[in-house]
Design an enzyme around this catalytic site. Structure first.
Site, PDB file in Angstrom:
ATOM      1  N   ASP A  13       4.702  35.177  43.385  1.00  0.00           N
ATOM      2  CA  ASP A  13       4.335  35.834  42.322  1.00  0.00           C
ATOM      3  C   ASP A  13       3.557  35.689  41.463  1.00  0.00           C
ATOM      4  O   ASP A  13       3.653  35.614  40.233  1.00  0.00           O
ATOM      5  CB  ASP A  13       5.806  35.553  41.239  1.00  0.00           C
ATOM      6  CG  ASP A  13       7.376  35.933  42.352  1.00  0.00           C
ATOM      7  OD1 ASP A  13       7.119  36.849  42.482  1.00  0.00           O
ATOM      8  OD2 ASP A  13       8.124  35.453  41.533  1.00  0.00           O
ATOM      9  N   LYS A  16      -0.083  38.791  43.600  1.00  0.00           N
ATOM     10  CA  LYS A  16      -0.511  39.673  45.195  1.00  0.00           C
ATOM     11  C   LYS A  16      -1.133  41.093  45.237  1.00  0.00           C
ATOM     12  O   LYS A  16      -1.899  40.906  45.637  1.00  0.00           O
ATOM     13  CB  LYS A  16      -0.231  38.864  46.101  1.00  0.00           C
ATOM     14  CG  LYS A  16       0.097  36.925  45.753  1.00  0.00           C
ATOM     15  CD  LYS A  16       0.302  36.179  47.225  1.00  0.00           C
ATOM     16  CE  LYS A  16       1.982  36.452  47.201  1.00  0.00           C
ATOM     17  NZ  LYS A  16       2.526  35.957  45.904  1.00  0.00           N
ATOM     18  N   GLY A  40       8.142  39.978  46.651  1.00  0.00           N
ATOM     19  CA  GLY A  40       8.103  40.988  46.156  1.00  0.00           C
ATOM     20  C   GLY A  40       7.438  40.984  45.993  1.00  0.00           C
ATOM     21  O   GLY A  40       6.886  40.846  44.866  1.00  0.00           O
ATOM     22  N   HIS A  41       6.085  41.842  45.933  1.00  0.00           N
ATOM     23  CA  HIS A  41       5.099  42.478  45.883  1.00  0.00           C
ATOM     24  C   HIS A  41       4.970  43.836  44.354  1.00  0.00           C
ATOM     25  O   HIS A  41       4.372  45.142  44.940  1.00  0.00           O
ATOM     26  CB  HIS A  41       4.202  42.167  46.701  1.00  0.00           C
ATOM     27  CG  HIS A  41       4.464  41.562  47.311  1.00  0.00           C
ATOM     28  ND1 HIS A  41       3.365  41.113  48.097  1.00  0.00           N
ATOM     29  CD2 HIS A  41       4.724  39.833  47.560  1.00  0.00           C
ATOM     30  CE1 HIS A  41       3.193  39.978  49.124  1.00  0.00           C
ATOM     31  NE2 HIS A  41       3.890  39.403  48.218  1.00  0.00           N
ATOM     32  N   GLN A 230       4.742  34.621  49.367  1.00  0.00           N
ATOM     33  CA  GLN A 230       4.935  33.005  48.967  1.00  0.00           C
ATOM     34  C   GLN A 230       3.342  32.315  48.243  1.00  0.00           C
ATOM     35  O   GLN A 230       3.079  33.612  47.923  1.00  0.00           O
ATOM     36  CB  GLN A 230       5.621  32.350  49.778  1.00  0.00           C
ATOM     37  CG  GLN A 230       7.090  32.754  50.290  1.00  0.00           C
ATOM     38  CD  GLN A 230       7.301  34.350  50.705  1.00  0.00           C
ATOM     39  OE1 GLN A 230       6.772  33.899  52.124  1.00  0.00           O
ATOM     40  NE2 GLN A 230       7.372  35.161  50.933  1.00  0.00           N
TER      41      GLN A 230
END
Ligand code: GDP
Ligand code: IMO
Ligand code: MG
Length: 429
Positions: A13, A16, A40-41, A230
């Protein structure tokens, strides 16, 4: 040509997704190489926010190919929902998305196993996103897994049922109550039905020999960016084991997760937050339990993009950052979320650790030891709104000092400063 890499240097988080989206116009191909929908991007532009889980973060740039590489694991139902969301927003992912034939499938019973294993760990639980990551990578290594390219084969259903039966046997030994367990709000049969319907993705999106595609693209001069998921401190080898994810998240995984040789890796961009966050269990030396921690969470909206869980917050950890830079061979640093500390009078940084009178300036194996304490140094805050700044020379003096201090402490240049979640809130140095 070489493959550039962009990955996270902390516990995930780091921002990225945002940075990949900003960098995409410079590249022909964006490729995910590991992880799965535990990621989750978040991308923000034109007043809209998008969260991607399996699809690479270059998807909103139509001219750029987005590849889900062989090292990624895919839950077809989650991917289907993600595709539908993009289509609803007017995108046409069938035009610029490709999937490796060799990427492994997260089946509904992998999701059950993940839940059963977590439940059985009690207080020692990892805090998994419960997306089936651990069991799917386990089956990959055990040579039991199903892959994207298998969907089109005649015996796919039979192999699926065989794997499911194996999983159900394991679940019995865990006395896991399948009938009352919900997978993303659905019971097993409902989820399985949707998952099976989503196998149609294999005929809608090109499923390719991705290692051939990547290497031929390199040969013909195409520019490729590998997008990590990650963070380095969640890596299965180098993270705070066992509180990690089940894949290698580091730059070396680009080689195995895309099929490119080590001598084809170019620049490695390491993204880190101006402070630290962690979601899930495990050691976090600089974690804050006071008002400053709450302020970081509130100002930074530190709630998980995948699970909505509140993220644990703490000060920047220099030994951890130095470790991540070393493991990945980072050539350029990208700092995000400095704006979250705009109203802080002072900012602490962990310069080294202390463990039973011993001073350590690196991340030790004993990171899990309760005796390990961070030693902090205080820096003056800038107390100025930076979200609208667009040039490096507009940044407040104290923030520039903070940036230069970090560069010196970790011996790596910071080439991008992100000052807000939106695409345009990015200062390239
Ligand atoms: P990722 O998993 O590394 O892509 O990061 P996430 O999307 O899970 O979490 C990063 C969060 O911070 C998202 O909500 C982003 O929109 C947001 N974000 C990214 N960069 C910045 C920044 O520089 N400032 C602020 N305030 N938010 C940012
Ligand atoms: P992105 O790509 C933050 C964490 C989970 C848990 C541990 C293991 O958005 O940065 P898993 O589901 O992999 O078995 O969970 O890893 N985790 C993440 N934390 N960002 C992520 O991805 C994460 N993916 C997994 O919270 O502690
Ligand atoms: Mg995330």
């Amino acid at each position: 040509m070489k493959v550039d890499v962009l990955l996270g240097l902390q516990w995930g988080d780091e921002g990225k997704g945002k940075i990949v989206d900003v960098f995409t116009p410079k590249y022909d191909i964006i490729a995910r190489f590991q992880g799965g929908p535990n990621a989750g991007h978040t991308l923000e532009f034109n007043g809209l926010k998008h969260v991607l889980h399996t699809i690479p973060s270059g998807i909103f740039h139509e001219e750029t190919i987005n590849l889900i590489g062989n090292g990624v694991i895919i839950d077809l139902k989650i991917l289907q929902d993600e595709l539908q969301k993009l289509i609803d927003k007017g995108a046409n992912p069938s035009k610029n998305l490709m999937i490796s034939k060799k990427s492994h499938l997260i089946t509904p019973s992998h999701r059950l196993l993940d839940a059963a294993y977590e439940q059985s760990k009690g207080k020692q639980k990892i805090g998994s996103t419960l997306k089936g990551i651990g069991p799917t990578y386990t089956d990959k290594i055990a040579r039991l897994g199903l892959r994207m390219g298998d969907i089109q084969m005649k015996n796919f259903k039979e192999r699926y049922e065989h794997l499911k039966a194996l999983h159900f046997e394991i679940l019995k030994t865990y006395s896991f109550d399948i009938s009352s367990h919900k997978i993303d709000g659905l019971n097993f049969e409902e989820y399985e039905q949707k998952w099976m319907e989503a196998t149609k993705i294999a005929s809608e999106i090109p499923v390719i020999d991705s290692e051939q595609f990547i290497n031929q693209s390199l040969k013909s001069g195409k520019l490729i960016l590998a997008e990590g998921a990650q963070g380095t401190l969640l890596d299965v080898d180098f993270g705070s084991y066992p509180f990690v994810t089940s894949s290698n998240t580091v730059s070396a995984a680009v080689c195995t997760g895309l099929g490119v040789a080590p001598n084809k890796i170019g620049r490695t961009y390491g993204v880190f937050k101006a402070y630290c966050t962690r979601v899930g269990s495990g050691p976090f030396p600089t974690e804050l339990f006071d008002n400053s921690g709450q302020l970081l969470r509130d100002n930074g909206h530190e709630y998980g993009s995948t699970t909505g869980r509140p993220r644990r917050c703490g000060w920047l950890d220099i030994p951890a950052l130095r470790y991540s830079i070393m493991i990945n061979g980072v050539t350029d640093l990208i700092i995000t979320k400095a704006d979250v500390m705009d109203d802080f009078d002072s900012i602490d940084v962990c310069t080294h650790y202390q463990i039973n009178e011993q001073k350590l300036d690196y991340m030790p194996y004993e990171i899990l030891d309760d005796q390990l304490k961070p030693v902090l140094e205080s820096h003056k805050g800038w107390r100025k709104d930076i979200v609208d700044l667009t040039e490096i020379n507009q940044l407040p003096k104290e923030l520039m000092e903070y940036i230069e201090y970090i560069e010196k402490a970790v011996d790596c240049p910071i080439s991008v400063v992100s000052v807000g979640p939106d695409r345009v809130q990015t200062i390239i140095r």
